[in-house]
Design a protein around this motif. Structure first.
Motif, short mmCIF file in Angstrom:
data_model
loop_
_atom_site.label_atom_id
_atom_site.label_comp_id
_atom_site.label_asym_id
_atom_site.label_seq_id
_atom_site.Cartn_x
_atom_site.Cartn_y
_atom_site.Cartn_z
N GLY A 70 -27.30 10.55 26.09
CA GLY A 70 -27.89 10.43 27.18
C GLY A 70 -28.57 10.39 28.38
N GLN A 71 -29.45 9.05 27.38
CA GLN A 71 -30.03 7.99 28.31
C GLN A 71 -29.63 7.55 29.33
N GLU A 72 -30.53 7.18 30.75
CA GLU A 72 -30.10 6.72 31.90
C GLU A 72 -31.05 5.81 32.16
N LYS A 73 -30.15 4.45 33.31
CA LYS A 73 -30.62 3.63 33.08
C LYS A 73 -29.68 3.20 33.97
N PRO A 74 -30.73 2.53 35.95
CA PRO A 74 -30.29 2.78 36.86
C PRO A 74 -29.51 1.64 36.33
N ASN A 75 -28.07 2.15 37.72
CA ASN A 75 -26.59 1.71 37.58
C ASN A 75 -25.97 2.08 36.31
N SER A 76 -26.23 2.30 35.38
CA SER A 76 -25.06 2.02 34.47
C SER A 76 -24.68 3.98 33.79
N PRO A 77 -23.74 4.43 33.36
CA PRO A 77 -23.77 5.98 33.35
C PRO A 77 -24.58 6.45 31.59
N ARG A 78 -24.44 7.54 31.85
CA ARG A 78 -25.22 8.09 30.74
C ARG A 78 -25.27 7.57 29.58
N TYR A 79 -26.26 7.28 28.74
CA TYR A 79 -25.37 6.06 27.13
C TYR A 79 -25.02 7.57 26.23
N PRO A 80 -23.36 7.10 25.88
CA PRO A 80 -22.78 8.19 25.31
C PRO A 80 -22.57 8.60 23.97
N ALA A 81 -23.55 7.66 23.14
CA ALA A 81 -23.87 7.95 21.37
C ALA A 81 -25.58 8.29 21.28
N THR A 82 -25.37 8.26 19.04
CA THR A 82 -26.67 8.19 18.93
C THR A 82 -27.46 7.21 18.61
N ILE A 83 -26.20 6.07 18.79
CA ILE A 83 -27.19 4.68 18.34
C ILE A 83 -26.47 3.95 19.34
N THR A 84 -26.84 2.60 19.10
CA THR A 84 -26.20 2.07 19.46
C THR A 84 -25.48 0.39 18.43
N ALA A 85 -24.38 -0.02 18.77
CA ALA A 85 -24.54 -0.53 17.58
C ALA A 85 -23.89 -1.81 18.10
N SER A 86 -24.70 -3.04 17.64
CA SER A 86 -24.36 -4.85 18.62
C SER A 86 -24.13 -5.27 17.64
N VAL A 87 -22.49 -5.80 17.30
CA VAL A 87 -22.57 -6.59 16.55
C VAL A 87 -22.37 -8.46 17.47
N ASN A 88 -22.60 -8.60 16.17
CA ASN A 88 -22.39 -10.64 16.28
C ASN A 88 -23.56 -10.90 17.15
N GLU A 89 -22.58 -11.31 18.77
CA GLU A 89 -22.85 -12.02 19.72
C GLU A 89 -23.52 -11.04 20.60
N GLU A 90 -23.61 -9.23 20.01
CA GLU A 90 -24.24 -8.79 20.90
C GLU A 90 -25.17 -8.69 20.80
N LEU A 91 -26.43 -8.16 21.91
CA LEU A 91 -28.16 -8.68 21.13
C LEU A 91 -28.38 -6.79 21.12
N VAL A 92 -28.05 -6.15 21.89
CA VAL A 92 -28.23 -4.41 21.56
C VAL A 92 -27.28 -3.76 22.53
N HIS A 93 -27.96 -2.36 22.45
CA HIS A 93 -26.68 -1.47 23.42
C HIS A 93 -25.58 -1.24 23.41
#
Ligand code: MG
Ligand code: MG
Length: 272
Positions: A70-93
């Motif tokens: 449910g975290q908010e960030k400007p111009n983004s939908p509310r965050y829908p999960a408990t973790i962020t899982a960033s694979v390989n070339e994904e850095l964050v989020h």
């Protein structure tokens, strides 16, 4: 009552007392338990959504609640999960998905946080799935070491610039790129509190990013989180308005602990 101080115009820092640090330590321990459970479940064939469920169960079973949900960030939908899982070339989020299946040789950065009795723990770790090449392992080792370089510099008498520059110098000496747009942060009663805790420091005042040099004081709590890439440091956000990737698709790693500044030195909150 939490003590508030304003060491620099526009920066409000909450210094935690011993009781509050004990609650943060428990929040951090629960986060570490969630990491332990995810690490134990990691194998080729598991989806990032399954890892999310594992972390959420650990957090809720310990009387805490997911801090990212449910975290908010400007111009983004509310965050829908408990973790962020960033694979390989994904850095964050990276947003967990049932169709995001991990393969042998992938690396995945798992970041999670929880609220426990009003206090937050926040920690990220990059894990390997099966065997990885030695050059990939080196990227992870350097990023993890950069986190500890930052923690070791987090002593009373130093300031944030010293912490940031020690991380930057270590990473650059190892020949890697450093994500400049993303920083660590104060953490405590909120997921993001002042001050920002960058992993680098400019020689001249920056136009786009805030760099508030603050002396380190007993009771300050913040997350240090170096984000390091094997290639160029440029990143972009995907159309989901959350996932950040390296523009050149190079692999990247992210290690984070929540720590407290104390007269006895830095204390890591997010460990077992
Ligand atoms: Mg985090
Ligand atoms: Mg963080």
């Amino acid at each position: 009552m939490t003590t508030r101080i304003t060491p620099v115009e526009g920066v409000e820092i909450y210094l935690k007392n011993a009781e509050e640090l004990a609650l943060m330590r428990e929040a951090g321990r629960i986060v570490a338990l969630a990491h332990q459970a995810m690490k134990a479940a990691l194998r080729p064939g598991i989806s990032t959504a399954e890892l999310d469920k594992i972390a959420e169960a650990v957090i809720r079973d310990h009387g805490a609640r997911p801090a990212f949900l449910g975290q908010e960030k400007p111009n983004s939908p509310r965050y829908p999960a408990t973790i962020t899982a960033s694979v390989n070339e994904e850095l964050v989020h990276g947003i967990p998905r049932p169709d995001r299946i991990l393969k042998e040789g992938d690396i995945v950065s798992l970041d999670t946080g929880c609220f426990y009795q009003g206090f937050v723990g926040d920690s990220a770790w990059t894990y390997v799935v099966g065997d990885v090449r030695p050059n990939v392992q080196r990227l992870l080792d350097v990023t993890e070491r950069a986190l500890y370089v930052g923690i070791e510099a987090s002593v009373i008498g130093n300031d944030l610039r010293t912490v940031a520059r020690s991380i930057q110098q270590y990473i650059e000496k190892q020949g890697y790129g450093l994500a400049r747009e993303y920083t660590g942060h104060g953490v405590g009663q909120a997921m993001w509190e002042d001050p920002q805790v960058p992993n680098w420091w400019p020689n001249k005042p920056s136009r786009n990013l805030r760099f508030d040099n603050v002396p380190l004081m007993s009771g300050m709590t913040y997350a240090i989180e170096p984000m390091v890439m094997a290639g160029r440091p440029d990143v972009k956000e995907l159309d989901d308005k959350w996932t950040v990737v390296t523009k050149d698709k190079s692999l990247c790693a992210h290690f984070e602990h929540t720590i407290a500044i104390t007269p006895d030195g830095p204390q890591i909150m997010t460990r077992l």
